[in-house]
Design a protein around this motif. Sequence first.
Motif, PDB file in Angstrom:
ATOM      1  N   THR A   1      -7.679   3.848  -1.035  1.00  0.00           N
ATOM      2  CA  THR A   1      -8.460   4.696  -0.120  1.00  0.00           C
ATOM      3  C   THR A   1      -7.918   6.121  -0.124  1.00  0.00           C
ATOM      4  OG1 THR A   1      -9.335   4.821   2.145  1.00  0.00           O
ATOM      5  CG2 THR A   1      -7.034   4.258   1.932  1.00  0.00           C
TER       6      THR A   1
ATOM      7  N   ASN B   1      -7.735   9.493   2.706  1.00  0.00           N
ATOM      8  CA  ASN B   1      -8.003   9.908   4.083  1.00  0.00           C
ATOM      9  C   ASN B   1      -7.193  11.169   4.389  1.00  0.00           C
ATOM     10  OD1 ASN B   1      -5.332   9.191   4.664  1.00  0.00           O
ATOM     11  ND2 ASN B   1      -5.888   7.114   5.278  1.00  0.00           N
ATOM     12  N   GLU B   2      -7.087  11.545   5.656  1.00  0.00           N
ATOM     13  CA  GLU B   2      -6.388  12.774   6.037  1.00  0.00           C
ATOM     14  C   GLU B   2      -4.914  12.777   5.616  1.00  0.00           C
ATOM     15  OE1 GLU B   2      -6.759  10.997  10.379  1.00  0.00           O
ATOM     16  OE2 GLU B   2      -5.552  12.815  10.499  1.00  0.00           O
ATOM     17  N   PHE B   3      -4.373  11.567   5.353  1.00  0.00           N
ATOM     18  CA  PHE B   3      -2.959  11.485   4.965  1.00  0.00           C
ATOM     19  C   PHE B   3      -2.777  11.501   3.454  1.00  0.00           C
ATOM     20  CE2 PHE B   3      -3.264   9.358   9.135  1.00  0.00           C
ATOM     21  CZ  PHE B   3      -2.427  10.193   9.862  1.00  0.00           C
TER      22      PHE B   3
ATOM     23  N   PHE C   1      -4.215   6.714  -1.363  1.00  0.00           N
ATOM     24  CA  PHE C   1      -3.337   5.538  -1.337  1.00  0.00           C
ATOM     25  C   PHE C   1      -3.711   4.548  -2.444  1.00  0.00           C
ATOM     26  CE2 PHE C   1      -2.780   7.443   2.724  1.00  0.00           C
ATOM     27  CZ  PHE C   1      -1.464   7.182   3.082  1.00  0.00           C
TER      28      PHE C   1
ATOM     29  N   ILE D   1       0.890  -1.166   0.000  1.00  0.00           N
ATOM     30  CA  ILE D   1       0.000   0.000   0.000  1.00  0.00           C
ATOM     31  C   ILE D   1       0.928   1.216   0.000  1.00  0.00           C
ATOM     32  CG2 ILE D   1      -1.674   1.298   1.395  1.00  0.00           C
ATOM     33  CD1 ILE D   1      -2.601  -1.491   2.472  1.00  0.00           C
TER      34      ILE D   1
ATOM     35  N   LYS E   1       6.887   1.612   5.478  1.00  0.00           N
ATOM     36  CA  LYS E   1       5.970   0.501   5.171  1.00  0.00           C
ATOM     37  C   LYS E   1       4.957   0.214   6.294  1.00  0.00           C
ATOM     38  CE  LYS E   1       5.735  -4.300   3.455  1.00  0.00           C
ATOM     39  NZ  LYS E   1       4.319  -4.334   3.676  1.00  0.00           N
TER      40      LYS E   1
ATOM     41  N   TRP F   1       2.383   2.921   5.828  1.00  0.00           N
ATOM     42  CA  TRP F   1       1.658   2.773   4.564  1.00  0.00           C
ATOM     43  C   TRP F   1       0.669   1.603   4.634  1.00  0.00           C
ATOM     44  CZ3 TRP F   1       5.925   3.443   0.153  1.00  0.00           C
ATOM     45  CH2 TRP F   1       6.342   4.783   0.156  1.00  0.00           C
ATOM     46  N   ASP F   2       1.078   0.522   5.290  1.00  0.00           N
ATOM     47  CA  ASP F   2       0.184  -0.641   5.412  1.00  0.00           C
ATOM     48  C   ASP F   2      -1.151  -0.257   6.036  1.00  0.00           C
ATOM     49  OD1 ASP F   2       1.907  -2.375   4.202  1.00  0.00           O
ATOM     50  OD2 ASP F   2       2.667  -3.280   6.047  1.00  0.00           O
ATOM     51  N   LYS F   3      -1.164   0.831   6.824  1.00  0.00           N
ATOM     52  CA  LYS F   3      -2.402   1.310   7.433  1.00  0.00           C
ATOM     53  C   LYS F   3      -2.888   2.596   6.790  1.00  0.00           C
ATOM     54  CE  LYS F   3      -1.765  -0.532  12.004  1.00  0.00           C
ATOM     55  NZ  LYS F   3      -2.118  -0.178  13.370  1.00  0.00           N
ATOM     56  N   ALA F   4      -2.371   2.899   5.600  1.00  0.00           N
ATOM     57  CA  ALA F   4      -2.739   4.125   4.883  1.00  0.00           C
ATOM     58  C   ALA F   4      -2.468   5.376   5.731  1.00  0.00           C
ATOM     59  CB  ALA F   4      -4.191   4.084   4.409  1.00  0.00           C
ATOM     60  N   ILE F   5      -1.295   5.382   6.366  1.00  0.00           N
ATOM     61  CA  ILE F   5      -0.833   6.538   7.142  1.00  0.00           C
ATOM     62  C   ILE F   5       0.492   6.999   6.515  1.00  0.00           C
ATOM     63  CG2 ILE F   5       0.028   7.269   9.432  1.00  0.00           C
ATOM     64  CD1 ILE F   5      -1.791   5.133  10.670  1.00  0.00           C
ATOM     65  N   ASN F   6       0.819   8.261   6.650  1.00  0.00           N
ATOM     66  CA  ASN F   6       2.074   8.765   6.109  1.00  0.00           C
ATOM     67  C   ASN F   6       2.499   9.998   6.892  1.00  0.00           C
ATOM     68  OD1 ASN F   6       4.258   8.706   4.391  1.00  0.00           O
ATOM     69  ND2 ASN F   6       3.161   9.488   2.608  1.00  0.00           N
TER      70      ASN F   6
ATOM     71  N   ILE G   1       3.893  10.302  13.161  1.00  0.00           N
ATOM     72  CA  ILE G   1       2.470  10.275  12.783  1.00  0.00           C
ATOM     73  C   ILE G   1       1.816  11.495  13.427  1.00  0.00           C
ATOM     74  CG2 ILE G   1       0.254   9.061  12.991  1.00  0.00           C
ATOM     75  CD1 ILE G   1       1.740   6.429  12.968  1.00  0.00           C
ATOM     76  N   TYR G   2       1.133  12.287  12.629  1.00  0.00           N
ATOM     77  CA  TYR G   2       0.563  13.556  13.113  1.00  0.00           C
ATOM     78  C   TYR G   2      -0.933  13.591  12.846  1.00  0.00           C
ATOM     79  CZ  TYR G   2       5.526  14.201  12.931  1.00  0.00           C
ATOM     80  OH  TYR G   2       6.876  14.009  13.097  1.00  0.00           O
ATOM     81  N   ARG G   3      -1.721  13.696  13.913  1.00  0.00           N
ATOM     82  CA  ARG G   3      -3.176  13.798  13.803  1.00  0.00           C
ATOM     83  C   ARG G   3      -3.557  15.231  14.111  1.00  0.00           C
ATOM     84  NH1 ARG G   3      -5.423   8.972  11.763  1.00  0.00           N
ATOM     85  NH2 ARG G   3      -4.173   7.238  12.564  1.00  0.00           N
TER      86      ARG G   3
ATOM     87  N   ILE H   1      11.084  -2.172  -0.738  1.00  0.00           N
ATOM     88  CA  ILE H   1      10.091  -2.883   0.084  1.00  0.00           C
ATOM     89  C   ILE H   1      10.042  -4.357  -0.337  1.00  0.00           C
ATOM     90  CG2 ILE H   1       7.577  -3.141   0.326  1.00  0.00           C
ATOM     91  CD1 ILE H   1       7.380  -0.138   0.666  1.00  0.00           C
TER      92      ILE H   1
END
Lengths: 593, 593
Positions: A525, A527-529, A532, A438, B454, B457-462, B505-507, A451
């Motif tokens: 998907t 989202n806020e990031f 993807f 992803i 990775k 990314w696996d959780k669609a976060i960046n 990770i920033y929310r 990766i």
Amino acid sequence: MDIGARIAGIRLLMEEHQIDAWLITGSDPHLSEYTPERWNTREWISGFSGSYGKVLVTADRVLLWTDTRYFIQAAEEIKGLGIELMKDRVPNAITVDAWLMDNLYSGNTLGLDGSTISTFEAAQLSAKLAAKGITFRSDLDLVDEIWLDRPAIFSKPAYDYPVEFAGKSRSEKLELLRNELLGRNQDSIVISMLDDVAWILNIRGEEIPYTPLVTAFCYVDQQNAWLFVNPSKLSSPFRTILEKDGIIIQPYDEFVPFIRQITNNRIQVDAIRTNFEISKSLSVHNVVDPDVSPVNLMKAVKSSREIANIKNAHVKDGVAMANFLFWLFQTIGKERITELSIGHKLTEFRSKQHLFKGDSFHPIVGYGPHSAIVHYHATSQTKLDINPENLLLVDSGGQYMDGTTDLTRTFCLGTATQNQKDDFTTCLKAHIALATAIFPVGTKGYSLDSITRKPLWDKAINYGHGTGHGIGCFLSVHEGPMSIRAEFNNEPIREGHLLSNEPGIYREGQYGIRIENVMFCKKLTSNEFGDFLCFETVSFCPIDKHLIDIEMLNSEELKWINHYHESVYTNISPFLSDGDVMEWFRLQCDPLQ
Amino acid sequence: MDIGARIAGIRLLMEEHQIDAWLITGSDPHLSEYTPERWNTREWISGFSGSYGKVLVTADRVLLWTDTRYFIQAAEEIKGLGIELMKDRVPNAITVDAWLMDNLYSGNTLGLDGSTISTFEAAQLSAKLAAKGITFRSDLDLVDEIWLDRPAIFSKPAYDYPVEFAGKSRSEKLELLRNELLGRNQDSIVISMLDDVAWILNIRGEEIPYTPLVTAFCYVDQQNAWLFVNPSKLSSPFRTILEKDGIIIQPYDEFVPFIRQITNNRIQVDAIRTNFEISKSLSVHNVVDPDVSPVNLMKAVKSSREIANIKNAHVKDGVAMANFLFWLFQTIGKERITELSIGHKLTEFRSKQHLFKGDSFHPIVGYGPHSAIVHYHATSQTKLDINPENLLLVDSGGQYMDGTTDLTRTFCLGTATQNQKDDFTTCLKAHIALATAIFPVGTKGYSLDSITRKPLWDKAINYGHGTGHGIGCFLSVHEGPMSIRAEFNNEPIREGHLLSNEPGIYREGQYGIRIENVMFCKKLTSNEFGDFLCFETVSFCPIDKHLIDIEMLNSEELKWINHYHESVYTNISPFLSDGDVMEWFRLQCDPLQ
């Protein structure tokens, strides 16, 4: 005329033109991977028949550069001709450019046919030579002067590639291209790579090995589109269809005179994909933009129609593979099978499938130690007998009207050793890492390459080739501009890209492993990031479970392999007519554990 | 003179010189991250005191570009001055270059002080402007003409950086450099970045914030080495030492006249690290090579002596952090603590350590929602009170004579929510992925960047910043040429490189997490697949276990965190004198599970 006489002839012309070294790139004016017969200049001058190499002729030496897959074959083919074999693409290789810099002197001249080298390569080489005072001459074609029976361009008919396969009509594609040119502030574009020509005009042909292309040039501006092609290739109805779509058809040989008279245009000419002579002549009276061709970019993004077709082609390819594998495992140890005969058998199974038009490349069949040679090319001299022991690597693909396939599997023909299982499972983990990746929109192929390699790197293992290449839709099996490799490539992986996923592990003298599927990139998907992407695999062929050490897989990886085999079974089994094949196939696709 | 008068003054000069837009880059002739006071031109013209930004003055507008960390502060500081705030480094940002292309016309002139922009940037910008018919003028310094009380360069003394810290003497370094120049076929080199000057000549100073540098230029050829520096900075004994080592000392202001008289040399001038005016004047009568500076490359590879020293510095930094954290957790909820006071307290604890010389950058202390602002800069206007709840992010570092440190920890001050634990543990997995990475020699930073991301990314976060930057040895806390980022950087990660490892990770509006250690690259093994490298972490500070969800870690990751805490305890505890601190610290380092 034998090869000795040809070399002597070239040397005579070199003397006449005061050229100290003559380079034969082995390419054609379209910079094709597989060239029309007319441009098999490399074989003509050296006898070497492989698909990669360059030949350099000087007053007293002839050198042939080629890579690992051809070292044995090339040595055989040039034996006794006084040609020196230079090993390319190996560690510390002396490249052609480096050899020239070391062996030519200030005042010398290097000559080559400028229509057989890319603009980019020519610019790099000529700049290096200029810094040493060496002249770079690209306006001659010495081979042409003495190759008296040089083949003409084939006259095999070109044909219409219907919209049901192409997804978009040629008019739609031309409109998209013109909008793209407007956005780039460009008046016109030269399209010279044969797959770009085939894609933009929805035409296909049968004259090039492994690829359904037509030898032609194309030129597009805001008003018109020209196709330069041997007129005998177009049937009268097809010609009418093209002309109705506003395509101006002119003879192939008119292309160079045509571009010589263009002036005051800003012209898109992809420096990597257009030969040097074209750029040179256009740049005299025009502004030439050397960016990546928009055709190349557009072609790489497959439409939903193309993706549906491509999946279909892969299902048929999977059916052919299933029948082939059943035959292989039934026959091995009973009849004599060789690396060569396996290739033929594979083509035979594929040819039974609907819309099959031929192999998409020369099958790579490597047995035992030969499987460790990346892109090994079996010949009648080198071919091994296949016995029920050790590993067999088969890398092959087909051209179907609805899609191009490319698949590698490695099979255990006897009892797998723990080392083989370790390596195979590590390679599988790498394959799964990419298949399940992803990544954010904008990610480049190099980010996905590492990766994929991580499971190997963690054990201090690596492989010397790329991880993934683009693939055409009933076009070239290797297609740009994107790639998944460690090397820099500025083109991101986009939704709709079709790519191979092919990590490998090669133990010299023992065995080699590669697991290759084809996959396309799709949206996952937002989202806020950001947005993807992920991949969906479209190759359907069992992965040899005898080589998997289940203890080495984590739960996600185990889930992937079981789910993959389930999808292979679901997609392929409806098309297996033979009960024995079906039963055997069911076992191959059963879940692990 | 107030800011309004300054802007009016600049506009008068612009009119006189027929300049339509005047750009203040805010940099200095050495392209420093932290500039000597004399070059605080950005603050002088706009009142904005942040460390990043550019100001553009036209006949009727003044624009200030800066990035997220300064949006609040900048808005505050420029209030009522009629200056427009432009947001840089955000999605779809209008960059200075883009603004100029949109707002200037053919025939217009952009002016800037060419000594405050890199050769590379100037070449890019001037080419873009030229394509639109806009003139690029770089030979004036309008600010200097009206800034009457402009500060002189500080006269704080420079001092000798002893070989016990530097690892190599200046004579050894100069010899290595000269060999490197010979190999590149170059006669000489301009060294203009202050950290390069400090490194090659083993000198340090105290005039630049956060970095122990001396404002000076250096020029080296095969025979001589020149140091251009304000003479009052060199004590007589130090001057003698330098002269004994063959260094020719000249006044700082003599540098430009000196380079103007050089002719017929092939000169190394790093295009990214040398200001445009230097390259421009050298290129008139010389050949200028714009490659990466060999000094920059050599400086990045730490010697074994430097690495031993750097480890020492990090142990001391860990001791300061342990005492600081004990104080923090004892005091919170009892006394008033703010984002600002924490920064001061940290410096106080660090200053008790041997060889401490100051912070290596302005501490980043972000509490609650402020921790989600990457590189947040607390001010007396924005500072929050710290309460025993939510997350606290502390990113800080010290300059010690034996090394430069940089560390980020995120702490839970109350009870962690599951979302906080999910994010923190995901971030920790990313941190561990890089800390434990194994990779072949030749691997570029971008390949390691995606391996780190990775787990996110696996959780669609960046995250929107780089993963790792180089760090100097008692030099700049940000050091090139290598980096670990998604962007292309051709410099591979080499044995001896010192790098940060800082995924986050920033929310927005909630909390931010970053875990940063410093590590150096070392050799792991060699085998049939090549040579492999790995990292060793040298930062020693507990990672908050309250934020770790142990179920999310695999066995290797769990082993890493426990092993890491064991090494933190082993390295730091011998230097903790207070029994209470020791007891508390032991708990922080106890293994999970």
